[in-house]
Design a protein around this motif. Sequence first.
Motif, PDB file in Angstrom:
ATOM      1  N   LEU A  13       0.848  -1.191   0.000  1.00  0.00           N
ATOM      2  CA  LEU A  13       0.000   0.000   0.000  1.00  0.00           C
ATOM      3  C   LEU A  13       0.883   1.241   0.000  1.00  0.00           C
ATOM      4  O   LEU A  13       1.736   1.410   0.868  1.00  0.00           O
ATOM      5  N   LEU A  14       0.692   2.097  -0.998  1.00  0.00           N
ATOM      6  CA  LEU A  14       1.390   3.380  -1.078  1.00  0.00           C
ATOM      7  C   LEU A  14       0.370   4.486  -0.841  1.00  0.00           C
ATOM      8  O   LEU A  14      -0.751   4.428  -1.371  1.00  0.00           O
ATOM      9  N   VAL A  15       0.752   5.484  -0.051  1.00  0.00           N
ATOM     10  CA  VAL A  15      -0.177   6.568   0.288  1.00  0.00           C
ATOM     11  C   VAL A  15       0.518   7.904   0.061  1.00  0.00           C
ATOM     12  O   VAL A  15       1.632   8.124   0.555  1.00  0.00           O
ATOM     13  N   ALA A  16      -0.144   8.797  -0.683  1.00  0.00           N
ATOM     14  CA  ALA A  16       0.410  10.126  -0.931  1.00  0.00           C
ATOM     15  C   ALA A  16       0.473  10.907   0.384  1.00  0.00           C
ATOM     16  O   ALA A  16      -0.457  10.861   1.201  1.00  0.00           O
TER      17      ALA A  16
ATOM     18  N   LEU B 148       0.750 -13.479   0.636  1.00  0.00           N
ATOM     19  CA  LEU B 148      -0.328 -14.483   0.617  1.00  0.00           C
ATOM     20  C   LEU B 148      -0.809 -14.754   2.037  1.00  0.00           C
ATOM     21  O   LEU B 148      -1.110 -15.883   2.412  1.00  0.00           O
ATOM     22  N   ALA B 149      -0.892 -13.703   2.838  1.00  0.00           N
ATOM     23  CA  ALA B 149      -1.205 -13.817   4.265  1.00  0.00           C
ATOM     24  C   ALA B 149      -1.704 -12.455   4.747  1.00  0.00           C
ATOM     25  O   ALA B 149      -1.585 -11.450   4.032  1.00  0.00           O
ATOM     26  N   PRO B 150      -2.257 -12.377   5.963  1.00  0.00           N
ATOM     27  CA  PRO B 150      -2.721 -11.088   6.500  1.00  0.00           C
ATOM     28  C   PRO B 150      -1.568 -10.191   6.922  1.00  0.00           C
ATOM     29  O   PRO B 150      -1.373  -9.887   8.093  1.00  0.00           O
ATOM     30  N   ILE B 151      -0.772  -9.808   5.952  1.00  0.00           N
ATOM     31  CA  ILE B 151       0.371  -8.903   6.130  1.00  0.00           C
ATOM     32  C   ILE B 151       0.374  -7.955   4.937  1.00  0.00           C
ATOM     33  O   ILE B 151       0.114  -8.382   3.799  1.00  0.00           O
ATOM     34  N   ILE B 152       0.681  -6.672   5.178  1.00  0.00           N
ATOM     35  CA  ILE B 152       0.762  -5.719   4.077  1.00  0.00           C
ATOM     36  C   ILE B 152       1.896  -4.734   4.366  1.00  0.00           C
ATOM     37  O   ILE B 152       2.121  -4.353   5.518  1.00  0.00           O
ATOM     38  N   SER B 153       2.634  -4.355   3.344  1.00  0.00           N
ATOM     39  CA  SER B 153       3.650  -3.311   3.503  1.00  0.00           C
ATOM     40  C   SER B 153       3.001  -1.965   3.193  1.00  0.00           C
ATOM     41  O   SER B 153       2.131  -1.864   2.319  1.00  0.00           O
TER      42      SER B 153
ATOM     43  N   VAL C 199      -4.598  -7.817  10.493  1.00  0.00           N
ATOM     44  CA  VAL C 199      -3.605  -7.679   9.424  1.00  0.00           C
ATOM     45  C   VAL C 199      -2.377  -6.958   9.963  1.00  0.00           C
ATOM     46  O   VAL C 199      -2.469  -5.842  10.465  1.00  0.00           O
ATOM     47  N   GLU C 200      -1.224  -7.593   9.841  1.00  0.00           N
ATOM     48  CA  GLU C 200       0.036  -6.977  10.266  1.00  0.00           C
ATOM     49  C   GLU C 200       0.464  -5.945   9.237  1.00  0.00           C
ATOM     50  O   GLU C 200       0.471  -6.225   8.032  1.00  0.00           O
ATOM     51  N   MET C 201       0.834  -4.753   9.715  1.00  0.00           N
ATOM     52  CA  MET C 201       1.236  -3.657   8.826  1.00  0.00           C
ATOM     53  C   MET C 201       2.729  -3.394   8.978  1.00  0.00           C
ATOM     54  O   MET C 201       3.191  -3.026  10.062  1.00  0.00           O
ATOM     55  N   ARG C 202       3.485  -3.599   7.912  1.00  0.00           N
ATOM     56  CA  ARG C 202       4.926  -3.370   7.922  1.00  0.00           C
ATOM     57  C   ARG C 202       5.188  -2.020   7.260  1.00  0.00           C
ATOM     58  O   ARG C 202       5.088  -1.893   6.033  1.00  0.00           O
ATOM     59  N   CYS C 203       5.487  -1.028   8.080  1.00  0.00           N
ATOM     60  CA  CYS C 203       5.450   0.371   7.659  1.00  0.00           C
ATOM     61  C   CYS C 203       6.829   1.001   7.557  1.00  0.00           C
ATOM     62  O   CYS C 203       7.740   0.653   8.314  1.00  0.00           O
ATOM     63  N   ASP C 204       6.931   1.978   6.650  1.00  0.00           N
ATOM     64  CA  ASP C 204       8.115   2.834   6.666  1.00  0.00           C
ATOM     65  C   ASP C 204       7.973   3.791   7.856  1.00  0.00           C
ATOM     66  O   ASP C 204       6.928   3.846   8.521  1.00  0.00           O
ATOM     67  N   ALA C 205       9.031   4.554   8.147  1.00  0.00           N
ATOM     68  CA  ALA C 205       9.056   5.381   9.362  1.00  0.00           C
ATOM     69  C   ALA C 205       7.918   6.388   9.391  1.00  0.00           C
ATOM     70  O   ALA C 205       7.299   6.618  10.447  1.00  0.00           O
TER      71      ALA C 205
END
Length: 440
Positions: free
Chosen positions: A267-270, A337-342, A290-296
């Motif tokens: 997921l990219l967000v402006a 393929l799992a409840p994880i999103i970057s 859903v695990e969210m793997r985020c930038d800073a």
Amino acid sequence: MNALHIAEYTHTLGLQAKMAAAQMARAPAAIKNKALLALARRLRDSVQALRADNAQDLERAVAAGLAAPMVDRLRLTPQVIETCAQGCEQLAAMPDVIGEISGMRQPPSGIRVGQIRVPIGVFGMIYESRPNVTIEAASLSIKSGNACILRGGSEAIASNQALARLVVQALQEAGLPEHGVQLVQTTDRAAVGQLIAMPEYVDVIIPRGGKGLIERISAEAKVPVIKHLDGNCHSYVDDPCDLELAVKVVDNAKTQKYSPCNATESLLVARGVAAKFLPRIGAVFAAKGVEMRCDAEAMQILKQNQALTPDQQAPAATDIVAFVKPAQASDWSEEYLAPIISIKVVAGLDEAIAHINRYSSHHTEAILTTDHVHAQRFLREVDSASCMVNASTRFADGFEYGLGAEIGISTDKFHARGPVGIEGLTSLKWVVLGEGEVRG
């Protein structure tokens, strides 16, 4: 089977397919459609029997410790069977493209030149897990006038055998050759090595499964391959956008089903909408585990929202922080393929397009925007097989595209790209019509 017997067996399959291909290619549309409608009817009549065979595969898969998403892909529910039947009917209702002549023109010499659409001949399909692929491949093979050799995964052998029997019965009912669609009956992996090395019988190989399978096929095949390695699909939330629409679509793109290759993994967000959008989608993801793997930057926004009082937080906010983790460099390229999103915050459209073209698997990408110019740039500049505006990436599917069914999704650029339906299983050859012209 020993190696010699497997070689003999696969060559027999190849020879039978080659002979059947000639009959399939000249079959009239009415006969091919009769087979498809017969297959749809037999699928609906066999729901309970198919589920009993499928239960054997599911039981073995669970006992073998197969991961939950893989077990889910194995499942033949009544809804899955009904979708297969509808796919057959949709194909039967579609025009027959075989024999179509297009682009006829007359150069100064007087001859007329054009192209005619013809079947490829024989394709081999190697796939894992999903037994419904047996029906999708068989039905597309029938409609496109090809013969095919199918090799499903060992984990779905009972289901695939049951489905293949229905296909053969439908072919026979319509008067088409029973070897028009053949299932490899052995689970020995040596059969795959033989199948991909028979250019005298097989015209193209289509692998559909995990990255390891497709890399192996691509490296070892002696015939052309139509492939996609993985599905790292992106949804980009643009500035400006309709926040309600964006939350709904991104939620669906990620959580409607985790196991398909067209689920959004990144997921990219402006930056201009991140402070409003991220807490809302974060609350949705957290509520669904859903695990969210985020930038800073994304992490900071989500943590700041969590520090607010409940009445200030995004609607339905839960303990978002518990589901937020720092992203690693590898996350930008990952198919979970799992409840994880970057999740990454980007400056705007330019950075989003650059990020997608660098890290995506060129499968499917979506933009959520209210800016028409941004939408058009996204469609033109993103280098992926399917590009979407204000829609869920989960629509990247042959059935949803109206193709009747799909043989797979190709991230190659030749000769097919995106969901591969009837036309992807055909070729064009040149035709010249003359009245005695000779070249001077």
